[in-house]
Design a protein around this motif. Structure first.
Motif, PDB file in Angstrom:
ATOM      1  N   ARG A 198      40.779  -3.188  72.353  1.00  0.00           N
ATOM      2  CA  ARG A 198      42.058  -2.325  72.387  1.00  0.00           C
ATOM      3  C   ARG A 198      42.119  -1.216  71.557  1.00  0.00           C
ATOM      4  N   ALA A 199      43.110  -0.158  71.791  1.00  0.00           N
ATOM      5  CA  ALA A 199      43.257   0.825  71.116  1.00  0.00           C
ATOM      6  C   ALA A 199      44.545   0.386  70.162  1.00  0.00           C
ATOM      7  N   VAL A 200      44.468   0.475  69.007  1.00  0.00           N
ATOM      8  CA  VAL A 200      45.639   0.018  67.807  1.00  0.00           C
ATOM      9  C   VAL A 200      46.095   1.302  67.176  1.00  0.00           C
ATOM     10  N   SER A 201      46.914   0.915  66.222  1.00  0.00           N
ATOM     11  CA  SER A 201      47.714   2.196  65.638  1.00  0.00           C
ATOM     12  C   SER A 201      47.536   2.038  63.908  1.00  0.00           C
ATOM     13  N   LEU A 202      46.760   3.155  63.529  1.00  0.00           N
ATOM     14  CA  LEU A 202      46.608   3.375  62.195  1.00  0.00           C
ATOM     15  C   LEU A 202      47.815   4.215  61.508  1.00  0.00           C
ATOM     16  N   THR A 203      48.676   3.546  60.546  1.00  0.00           N
ATOM     17  CA  THR A 203      49.521   4.176  59.823  1.00  0.00           C
ATOM     18  C   THR A 203      49.064   4.728  58.457  1.00  0.00           C
ATOM     19  N   LEU A 251      43.731   3.791  52.505  1.00  0.00           N
ATOM     20  CA  LEU A 251      43.825   4.682  53.824  1.00  0.00           C
ATOM     21  C   LEU A 251      45.179   4.324  54.650  1.00  0.00           C
ATOM     22  N   GLY A 252      45.778   3.336  54.750  1.00  0.00           N
ATOM     23  CA  GLY A 252      46.654   2.630  55.266  1.00  0.00           C
ATOM     24  C   GLY A 252      46.714   1.413  55.933  1.00  0.00           C
ATOM     25  N   TRP A 253      47.374   1.214  56.917  1.00  0.00           N
ATOM     26  CA  TRP A 253      47.375  -0.024  57.705  1.00  0.00           C
ATOM     27  C   TRP A 253      47.260  -0.056  59.132  1.00  0.00           C
ATOM     28  N   VAL A 254      46.679  -0.840  59.702  1.00  0.00           N
ATOM     29  CA  VAL A 254      46.566  -0.888  61.074  1.00  0.00           C
ATOM     30  C   VAL A 254      47.337  -2.344  61.680  1.00  0.00           C
ATOM     31  N   GLN A 269      58.430   0.906  57.168  1.00  0.00           N
ATOM     32  CA  GLN A 269      56.975   1.763  56.897  1.00  0.00           C
ATOM     33  C   GLN A 269      57.071   3.102  57.178  1.00  0.00           C
ATOM     34  N   ALA A 270      56.181   3.763  56.593  1.00  0.00           N
ATOM     35  CA  ALA A 270      56.174   5.103  56.729  1.00  0.00           C
ATOM     36  C   ALA A 270      55.509   5.557  58.048  1.00  0.00           C
ATOM     37  N   SER A 271      55.695   6.712  58.574  1.00  0.00           N
ATOM     38  CA  SER A 271      55.362   7.174  59.581  1.00  0.00           C
ATOM     39  C   SER A 271      53.855   7.800  59.644  1.00  0.00           C
ATOM     40  N   GLY A 272      53.271   8.573  60.720  1.00  0.00           N
ATOM     41  CA  GLY A 272      52.180   9.264  60.149  1.00  0.00           C
ATOM     42  C   GLY A 272      50.899   8.497  61.062  1.00  0.00           C
ATOM     43  N   ARG A 273      50.855   8.165  62.420  1.00  0.00           N
ATOM     44  CA  ARG A 273      50.035   7.523  62.962  1.00  0.00           C
ATOM     45  C   ARG A 273      48.941   7.940  63.302  1.00  0.00           C
TER      46      ARG A 273
END
Length: 657
Positions: A198-203, A251-254, A269-273
């Motif tokens: 699946r597609a997921v989100s990297l913040t 790098l961030g978190w997924v 948590q911060a934005s910028g996905r």
């Protein structure tokens, strides 16, 4: 890296192990050492060992020769090198002794390891990793025997790696081998680890953290990543010497859901996905990691992924390979043959409108090499289970009434046991006289117990929803702050029989009777945990009218002290208003543990009957103070602890009229 098994035979290189030929040369290459030093004693020992295993071309290693970097980085005081044969291969090995030998084990190294097939459990510098069975005690009085045992395990590791298919070994330890590609970035994963592509989100992490996370403050998380970067540099230096490299950057978190990182950190948590893909490989997938210092090409990655997906996930991948920006993060889920899943990451840059996992086409030109990314799993099931918690409790809602000495420990134990939703109810403040036996100690002086305890739990335990209600039981119910029927379990640790009887009656009235009541006895003579399930038995079953006929006086039938005492148990050291029941923090912890184990068994459905469990302690101080024990105290301690029914037919709350 740890081996999954250890061969018991001395040198299992073949059915008829080849003799490690040739006599050693005891006088060759001796180290100059101070008499009586570790090197002076270790050198002759190593030469004797080399002679016994039949090495040839034996010499002691000097810190200034070709092997000096390995010698110094491993903090050795003496080392020997020599030639032998393993599984038909001529090899040169080194064996080194650390300064704390024989308490620290010898180190075995394969020289020129990169000239041999990629072998599991051979580290960056050629050191052979092996597993010593847990509980094995090293006999320091026989150092030569220790050398032979360690050497046999190292030889078995090499033999197995060269004569059997190493695929399972590589997959089980893939995360460790991935570190040897020298990733420059790390990412935290809150993904639900399953078999669905699946597609997921990297913040993205804030820029100031990405630049140099190790220099921002002194949080536990930042310190951990800094230590990881230092360890990576140390591993690299083992094979190539120190080289200037930037520390691994965050790098961030997924995540599948933005709420998961917030539940872990208890912070917004911060934005910028950015776009990312979660790619689980088939359970039978077997990949060989890149050699130390090497990386997969983009073409290799595409082939590996597409060849190791299920048909369903491959179709889903082809639906998702539309270009989405200039960068992409892949999170690959690799099955471990021993169980579990390893996550690794790959970061693509400068995609220029192409997708790196799309089927090859006519315009499939050269690709920029993707960067390896280490992945730290912080998903709820893994973190909970790794810490000893029970994942079956993560959705449970528990109300804790009373957050004093026993209740404070109870709250902490419930949270670390895995309970996901906790409501704390207590109107009291942390007073100076509480600090020695309250889990919060002096730091919470003057604060509401529930508020200070809730803040402490949020700082300590991830994935916990905790709510503080600084009211009495009656006040909370009357104001609507608490709905007793909204919980899977209610626990009372007030130590006040009147409050517990009130709570018991309220629960029975709303047909939500499942509850645990717990309390301590004076001077640490014992403690109790009672489970009321509503079928037979409730807290009031323990109380009956006085045999003398005074129906306004009740006595707890489970008490370990006698009904009649020469005086009250409560002590008063400085005057009216300072009464307290004497018991220690250890007594409070023991009672809290008893209650939590009972509560967990009830929440998980292992206990469906009303039961009371008790522990008993040393009665010396109690008796010395002139008090009298009950007959129940004479019962066997194991019988009390295993528990039993307590329902009373004449109980005016749950009994038969």
């Amino acid at each position: 890296m740890r081996r999954s098994s250890v061969k018991p035979s001395p040198y299992p290189t073949s059915r008829n192990p080849p003799r490690l030929h040739g006599p050693a040369s005891p006088d060759r290459g001796r180290l100059a050492a101070e008499p009586g030093s570790a090197a002076a004693s270790h050198g002759p020992l190593l030469l004797t060992f080399a002679a016994e295993v039949g090495w040839t071309d034996v010499r002691l290693i000097r810190p200034v020769d070709r092997l000096g970097t390995w010698y110094q980085n491993r903090k050795l005081t003496a080392a020997v090198t020599g030639r032998t044969t393993i599984s038909g291969r001529d090899v040169t090995l080194q064996v080194g002794l650390p300064s704390n030998f024989p308490y620290d084990l010898p180190v075995v190294r394969l020289d020129h390891a990169r000239t041999f097939p990629h072998t599991p459990h051979v580290e960056l510098d050629g050191t052979v990793c092996f597993m010593v069975p847990r509980g094995l005690v090293i006999d320091r009085h026989h150092p030569l025997a220790i050398l032979h045992d360690v050497y046999a395990r190292a030889v078995a590791t090499l033999h197995d790696g060269w004569t059997t298919d190493p695929a399972d070994e590589f997959m089980d330890e893939f995360g460790a081998y991935w570190q040897q590609t020298f990733p420059r970035f790390h990412v935290q994963s809150f993904l639900h680890v399953d078999d669905r592509l699946r597609a997921v989100s990297l913040t993205l992490a804030p820029q100031r953290i990405r630049r140099n996370r190790s220099q921002q403050g002194h949080s536990v998380e930042q310190d951990w990543h800094h230590r990881q970067a230092q360890a990576q540099e140390a591993r690299r230096a083992l094979i190539s010497g120190p080289a200037p490299r930037r520390p691994a950057r965050a790098l961030g978190w997924v995540a599948d859901d933005a709420a998961e990182p917030e539940a872990f950190t208890h912070q917004t948590q911060a934005s910028g996905r950015r776009h990312a893909l979660y790619i689980p490989l088939r359970p039978d997938a077997r990949l060989q990691p890149p050699r130390p210092g090497e990386r997969w090409s983009a073409a290799e990655i595409r082939t590996l992924i597409r060849e190791h997906l299920t048909d369903e996930n491959l179709r889903h991948l082809d639906e998702l390979v539309k270009p989405r920006g200039d960068t992409l993060l892949l999170i690959m889920a690799l099955p471990r043959p021993r169980g579990g899943v390893t996550l690794i990451g790959l970061r693509y840059l400068h995609l220029k409108g192409r997708h790196p996992l799309a089927p090859p086409g006519p315009d499939d030109g050269p690709w920029e090499e993707p960067e390896p990314v280490t992945v730290q799993r912080l998903d709820r099931p893994l973190v909970t289970a790794r810490g000893g918690g029970r994942t079956t409790l993560s959705a449970k809602r528990v109300l804790l009434v009373g957050c004093g000495a026993v209740g404070g420990h109870l709250a902490t134990m419930l949270a670390t046991a895995g309970v996901g939703h906790l409501t704390l109810l207590d109107h009291d403040l942390v007073a100076p006289e509480n600090v020695f036996r309250h889990v919060l100690g002096r730091a919470a002086l003057g604060r509401r117990k529930v508020e200070a305890l809730a803040a402490d739990l949020r700082n300590r335990v991830p994935y916990l929803t905790v709510r503080a209600v600084p009211l009495t039981l009656d006040g909370a119910v009357m104001s609507g702050e608490i709905d007793l029927g909204a919980y899977d379990l209610v626990i009372s640790a007030t130590g006040e029989p009147a409050v517990d009887l009130d709570l018991n009656a309220r629960l029975r009235q709303i047909n939500a009777p499942r509850a645990v009541f717990t309390w301590l006895e004076p001077f640490g003579i014992g403690g109790h945990a009672l489970l009321s399930t509503g079928d037979e038995g409730c807290f009031e079953c323990l109380y009956s009218p006085d045999i003398a006929g005074d129906t306004n006086t009740f006595h707890n039938q489970a008490a370990l002290y006698a009904r009649t005492q020469p005086r009250d148990f409560n002590l008063d050291e400085i005057g009216c208003g300072s009464f307290y029941t004497p018991f220690s923090d250890l007594d409070a912890r023991r009672t809290a543990e008893l209650a939590v184990r009972l509560a967990a068994d009830a929440l998980e459905g292992r206990l469906n009957d009303s039961i009371i469990r008790s522990w008993k302690g040393d009665p010396g101080a109690f008796l010395n103070a002139g008090y009298v024990l009950a007959e129940r105290f004479s019962q066997d301690a194991d019988r009390l602890l295993s528990g039993g029914p307590y329902a009373a037919q004449w109980c005016r709350t749950c009994g038969t009229p």
